[in-house]
Design a protein around this motif. Structure first.
Motif, short mmCIF file in Angstrom:
data_model
loop_
_atom_site.label_atom_id
_atom_site.label_comp_id
_atom_site.label_asym_id
_atom_site.label_seq_id
_atom_site.Cartn_x
_atom_site.Cartn_y
_atom_site.Cartn_z
N ILE A 1 52.29 -5.39 4.90
CA ILE A 1 53.08 -4.37 5.81
C ILE A 1 51.99 -3.05 5.69
N ALA B 1 44.95 -3.32 4.30
CA ALA B 1 45.83 -4.52 4.84
C ALA B 1 44.70 -5.89 5.40
N VAL C 1 35.83 6.76 5.60
CA VAL C 1 35.06 5.49 4.93
C VAL C 1 34.29 6.14 3.75
#
Ligand code: NAP
Length: 455
Positions: free
Chosen positions: A148, A154, A364
């Motif tokens: 999710i 993910a 990042v």
């Protein structure tokens, strides 16, 4: 000789140490980089996916900073009840907290804590050999998994779920996790976003990589993608988003190859419950959403269930409070101004933050460089202002004695090097490259061997 403590040896902490030794205003500065773990590098060691060797190689840059003669790595030192921030302030001229965002955000839906429902960070910690990780086997008995969220974490966990044994064996992942993942029978993996493809948080390079995984088909539904006006007409989208949309469009047009794995990218579905069956996860119930024209979505009252035996909630990290430091529970960060810690709105002299605990879990690794630099600029300004003269604390004893008096048993650089050697030896014995040690006892035993050898 100003002595600065940096708490946390992830990218935020190491870039802070780097900024401190690269500045020229305080040439004789000394920096102790403390970490709760006996190993340095934070999320570069325990978050970057093991198959991302190029990003992992950044450890070389971080290593060079920690080996600078003015920097000292002190692992196995936990700032907490026995060593509170107030004690650190007595031992050092300034303290910079770079403790990251150690927890995961909650979904807040029923069934979230069912067996088989995990935060992605639990899964990542397990395959990254974090010594606090729980070993649930995760993929045992799983044919279908749902992630999710559509951020880079993910994408990482989805990719790790479909990687084959040969690719994983080349990594430094712990042997137990390798054994489980290599025997995995996962076939279908869903990655599900509550908004549209133009609002997804993954970056194009990471997204594109999914399409080049061996023996894996990418399944997208063009009609679902086209619910997003940005997908139908990407011309006005920012470049990075336009590139994401172009990758998804290329997959919509690509014939499936009949691979052993299928990654399904789904959008406009928001989770409303983790479904139970037989006392554990049996699927996720989603409400179909519709774009509101402003980048958000609204509910439609239509529902869809995806059956799955594993759910990985990948909806972002969250900072955790550190006793003795102020904390904003809404943002999950320490209140600060240009890196200066604020207590009840006022600057707290000598206390600073950098990295995710300062700005939240975004960006990042490289984003930490300017973030650290801003904090160090504040610190230098303050040290100059607070303690004029070339030597702000003449005669200050080595803070290491104070840390030990507080009960810490620091693992110094030689101890970390011994862990590295032990991991290389472990890998050699398994016919692999270096293999991470996944438990506290193994790490500390390896580190102590070095301390005994030298002392
Ligand atoms: P993230 O980028 O913030 O993505 C979180 C995802 O979860 C978003 O899709 C978000 O959707 C979704 N979400 C949040 N709450 C939700 C809810 N209640 N229900 C459903 N979906 C929900 O977080 P992340 O993936 O954990 O990444 C953290 C940071 O690490 C990012 O800056 C990322 O780029 C970085 N990272 C980088 C790399 C890499 O460079 N290779 C690898 C891993 C992580 P909404 O947008 O709708 O809120």
């Amino acid at each position: 000789m100003p002595h600065i403590a940096v708490v946390g040896s992830g990218p935020g902490g190491v870039y802070t140490a780097q900024s401190l030794v690269q500045q020229t205003l305080l040439p004789d500065v000394r920096v102790d980089v403390l970490d709760r773990l006996p190993c340095p590098y934070g999320l570069v060691r325990y978050g970057v996916a093991p198959d991302h060797e190029k990003i992992k190689s950044l450890q070389g840059t971080l290593r060079a900073v920690l080996q600078d003669e003015r920097v000292r790595f002190l692992g196995g030192v936990e700032v907490g009840p026995a060593l509170p921030p107030s004690t650190l302030l007595e031992l050092y001229d300034a303290v910079v907290y770079c403790v990251g965002a150690a927890a995961d955000r909650r979904l807040g839906v029923p069934g979230e804590d069912l067996p088989g429902s995990w935060s992605a960070t639990d899964f990542v910690a397990w395959y990254s050999a974090h010594p606090d990780a729980r070993d649930d086997g995760f993929v045992r008995g799983v044919r279908t998994a749902v992630a999710i969220g559509v951020g880079n974490v993910a994408v990482d966990v989805v990719r790790m779920l479909v990687r084959g044994a040969a690719e994983l064996t080349r990594t430094d992942m712990p042997q137990a996790a390798l054994g489980v993942l290599a025997a995995s029978e996962v076939r279908d993996v869903y990655m599900v976003g509550r908004r549209g493809p133009a609002q997804a948080r993954f970056t194009t390079k990471e997204l594109r990589e999914l399409g080049s995984l061996p023996d894996t088909d990418i399944v997208v539904d063009e009609a679902e993608l086209a619910l997003d006006a940005g997908y139908r007409d990407p011309a006005a989208l920012p470049g990075a988003v336009r590139r994401n949309v172009a990758v998804l469009r290329s997959w919509a047009d690509r014939p499936h190859r009949g691979g052993a794995h299928r990654i399904h990218l789904r959008f406009f579905l928001r989770p409303v419950a983790i479904v139970e069956g037989g006392g554990r996860v049996a699927g996720v119930r989603f409400e179909r959403t519709a774009p509101d024209g402003l980048g958000g979505v609204g509910g439609t009252g239509r529902y869809e269930e995806i059956g799955a035996q594993l759910v990985l909630r990948s909806v972002g990290y969250r900072g955790v409070p550190l006793a003795g430091l102020p904390f904003d529970a809404v943002s999950g960060t320490v209140p600060q101004a240009a890196g200066r810690v604020l207590r009840e709105g006022r600057v707290s002299p000598g206390e600073y933050v950098a990295g995710w605990i300062k700005r939240g879990p975004t960006g990042v690794i490289g984003t930490n460089r300017p973030c650290a630099k801003e904090t160090v600029t504040s610190l230098l300004t303050d040290l100059g202002a607070l303690t004029p003269g070339p030597d702000p604390a003449p005669g200050r004893p080595d803070p290491l004695a104070g840390l030990i008096a507080a009960g810490a048993r620091p693992v110094e650089w030689a101890g970390w090097q011994a862990i590295e050697r032990a991991e290389a030896a472990l890998g050699g014995s398994l016919g692999r490259g270096s293999v991470k040690i996944a438990d506290w006892a193994g790490l500390l035993d390896a580190a102590r061997d070095a301390h005994e050898a030298t002392g």
